[in-house]
Design a protein around this motif. Structure first.
Motif, short mmCIF file in Angstrom:
data_model
loop_
_atom_site.label_atom_id
_atom_site.label_comp_id
_atom_site.label_asym_id
_atom_site.label_seq_id
_atom_site.Cartn_x
_atom_site.Cartn_y
_atom_site.Cartn_z
N LYS A 176 0.83 -1.22 0.00
CA LYS A 176 0.00 0.00 0.00
C LYS A 176 0.86 1.26 0.00
O LYS A 176 0.35 2.37 -0.19
CB LYS A 176 -0.89 0.04 1.25
CG LYS A 176 -1.77 -1.18 1.42
CD LYS A 176 -2.82 -1.27 0.33
CE LYS A 176 -3.57 -2.57 0.45
NZ LYS A 176 -3.83 -3.19 -0.85
N ASP A 177 2.15 1.13 0.27
CA ASP A 177 3.04 2.29 0.44
C ASP A 177 3.76 2.59 -0.87
O ASP A 177 4.98 2.57 -0.94
CB ASP A 177 4.04 2.02 1.57
CG ASP A 177 4.82 0.73 1.33
OD1 ASP A 177 4.33 -0.11 0.53
OD2 ASP A 177 5.90 0.56 1.92
N VAL A 178 2.99 2.84 -1.91
CA VAL A 178 3.56 3.04 -3.24
C VAL A 178 3.68 4.52 -3.63
O VAL A 178 4.15 4.84 -4.71
CB VAL A 178 2.71 2.30 -4.31
CG1 VAL A 178 2.89 0.80 -4.18
CG2 VAL A 178 1.25 2.67 -4.18
N ALA A 179 3.24 5.41 -2.73
CA ALA A 179 3.17 6.83 -3.11
C ALA A 179 4.54 7.38 -3.49
O ALA A 179 4.66 8.11 -4.48
CB ALA A 179 2.56 7.65 -1.97
N ASP A 180 5.59 7.05 -2.73
CA ASP A 180 6.91 7.58 -3.07
C ASP A 180 7.37 7.07 -4.42
O ASP A 180 7.83 7.85 -5.27
CB ASP A 180 7.94 7.19 -1.99
CG ASP A 180 7.79 8.04 -0.74
OD1 ASP A 180 7.05 9.04 -0.80
OD2 ASP A 180 8.40 7.69 0.29
N ALA A 181 7.23 5.77 -4.65
CA ALA A 181 7.67 5.20 -5.93
C ALA A 181 6.90 5.81 -7.10
O ALA A 181 7.46 6.02 -8.18
CB ALA A 181 7.50 3.68 -5.91
N ALA A 182 5.63 6.12 -6.87
CA ALA A 182 4.79 6.65 -7.95
C ALA A 182 5.24 8.04 -8.39
O ALA A 182 4.87 8.49 -9.49
CB ALA A 182 3.32 6.68 -7.54
N GLN A 183 6.03 8.74 -7.56
CA GLN A 183 6.49 10.08 -7.95
C GLN A 183 7.38 10.03 -9.19
O GLN A 183 7.64 11.05 -9.83
CB GLN A 183 7.20 10.79 -6.79
CG GLN A 183 6.35 10.95 -5.54
CD GLN A 183 4.93 11.40 -5.82
OE1 GLN A 183 4.72 12.43 -6.45
NE2 GLN A 183 3.94 10.61 -5.38
#
Ligand SMILES: Nc1nc2c(c(=O)[nH]1)N[C@H]1C(S)=C(S)[C@@H](COP(=O)(O)O)O[C@H]1N2
Ligand SMILES: [Mo]
Length: 323
Positions: free
Chosen positions: A95-102
């Motif tokens: 669920k912690d994909v926000a950083d990678a998605a940048q």
């Protein structure tokens, strides 16, 4: 189809000189609170990432809230949960994909509209968004994993995009496809998945009032982790139908083969309408956990949107409507 008009204000954000270039780095950091802005301007410290990109069509936010979807009957999910607890397999299976998605680059971003349409086109996402009537709608959102949230999307009715695309009479389905770029999206290097992510709706579903092409969330352009620059939102279906970061929209006569129905055919089908009485092999669908409070509440058929969409499924008794 009307020619795509370019108006003087369309390029606005591209022409704006970044403030740090005008003021010099030190004065800019002093003037804007260096601590708060440091992560955004980390590239300035000699790091190799490209500079932050301007937002897509920022002048269109916040959009007016639709009176028809101003209240979802539950409190709004605090923004930080919707922005940090995500499913986006292109950037990881957690669920912690926000950083990678940048890492996702939003410029250039074109959307191809093809298949059974009067004329196939490829249109810049910002241009498409500027041509569409944006509004804010508060929707309940329900993942098949039995977590749920209530969020204010900004977007335009998918029906408007269908009208813009001018499908031929033979078109029965709309197929949506995400970007394909394994260099940017490490998940796409996992080659047991049938990348790119694909989803689909019938044309009747796509033109239902509820079907939204979301371009924003909480009054701002969508963040990458939520599917920038545009994603589908179909709130009466499980969340995996709401495909993110769309690059291609194809009108077809045949039912599209969707991503999860290819990966795990006995768990995920085409329809995926929410139903508390039809359990998933790994999750009971009786109740759902609200992001933020962790409260459990009863799940409702069609996620409570039966009055809008129930009629779409009469006469389809032979279909697996709830998987
Ligand atoms: N391209 C793409 N779209 C996707 C997914 C994905 O992995 N890739 N996950 C889906 C699932 S399972 C859910 S629940 C929602 C989550 O949306 P959110 O992270 O904005 O809450 O996105 C959907 N859209
Ligand atoms: Mo999901």
């Amino acid at each position: 189809m009307k020619p795509i008009r370019r108006r003087p204000w369309d390029e606005r954000e591209d022409r704006v000189t970044p403030p740090e270039a005008v003021l010099g780095r030190r004065r800019f950091l002093q003037g804007s609170g260096a601590v708060a802005t440091a992560p955004l301007f980390g590239w300035f410290e000699g790091r190799s990432e490209p500079p932050p990109e301007p937002a897509i069509a920022p002048e269109r936010y916040p959009a007016a809230r639709s009176p028809r979807f101003a209240d979802a009957g539950r409190p709004l999910t605090p923004e930080r949960y919707a922005l940090s607890y995500n499913n986006f397999y292109e950037f990881g299976t957690g669920k912690d994909v926000a950083d990678a998605a940048q890492a996702l680059r939003l410029r250039p971003w074109t959307v191809r509209i093809d298949g059974l349409v009067e004329r196939e086109i490829e249109i810049d996402a910002a241009e498409l968004i500027r041509r569409m009537p944006l509004e804010e709608r508060i929707y309940r959102f329900r993942c098949v994993e039995a977590w749920a949230m209530v969020v204010p999307w900004t977007g335009f009715p998918l029906a408007e995009l269908v009208a813009f695309a001018r499908p031929l009479s033979a078109a029965r389905y709309v197929r949506f496809e995400t970007f394909l770029d394994p260099d940017t999206a490490p998940g796409q290097r996992l080659d047991w998945f049938p990348w790119p992510y694909v989803e689909g709706l019938t044309l009747e579903e796509a033109t239902n009032e509820l079907a939204l092409m979301a371009t924003g969330l909480y009054g701002r352009p969508l963040e990458r982790q939520n599917g920038a620059p545009l994603r589908l939102v179909v709130p009466w279906k499980y969340g995996f139908k709401s495909i993110k970061s769309i690059r291609r929209i194809t009108f077809t006569a045949e039912r599209p083969r969707t991503f999860w129905s290819v990966v795990v055919p006995h768990e995920y089908g085409f329809w995926a309408n929410v139903n508390p009485d039809v359990p998933h092999p790994r999750w009971s669908q009786r109740t759902e956990r609200l992001l933020g409070s962790d409260e459990r509440v009863p799940t409702r058929i069609y996620n409570g949107y039966g009055a809008w969409v129930g009629h779409l499924y009469r006469g389809l008794a032979g279909e697996e409507l709830f998987r």
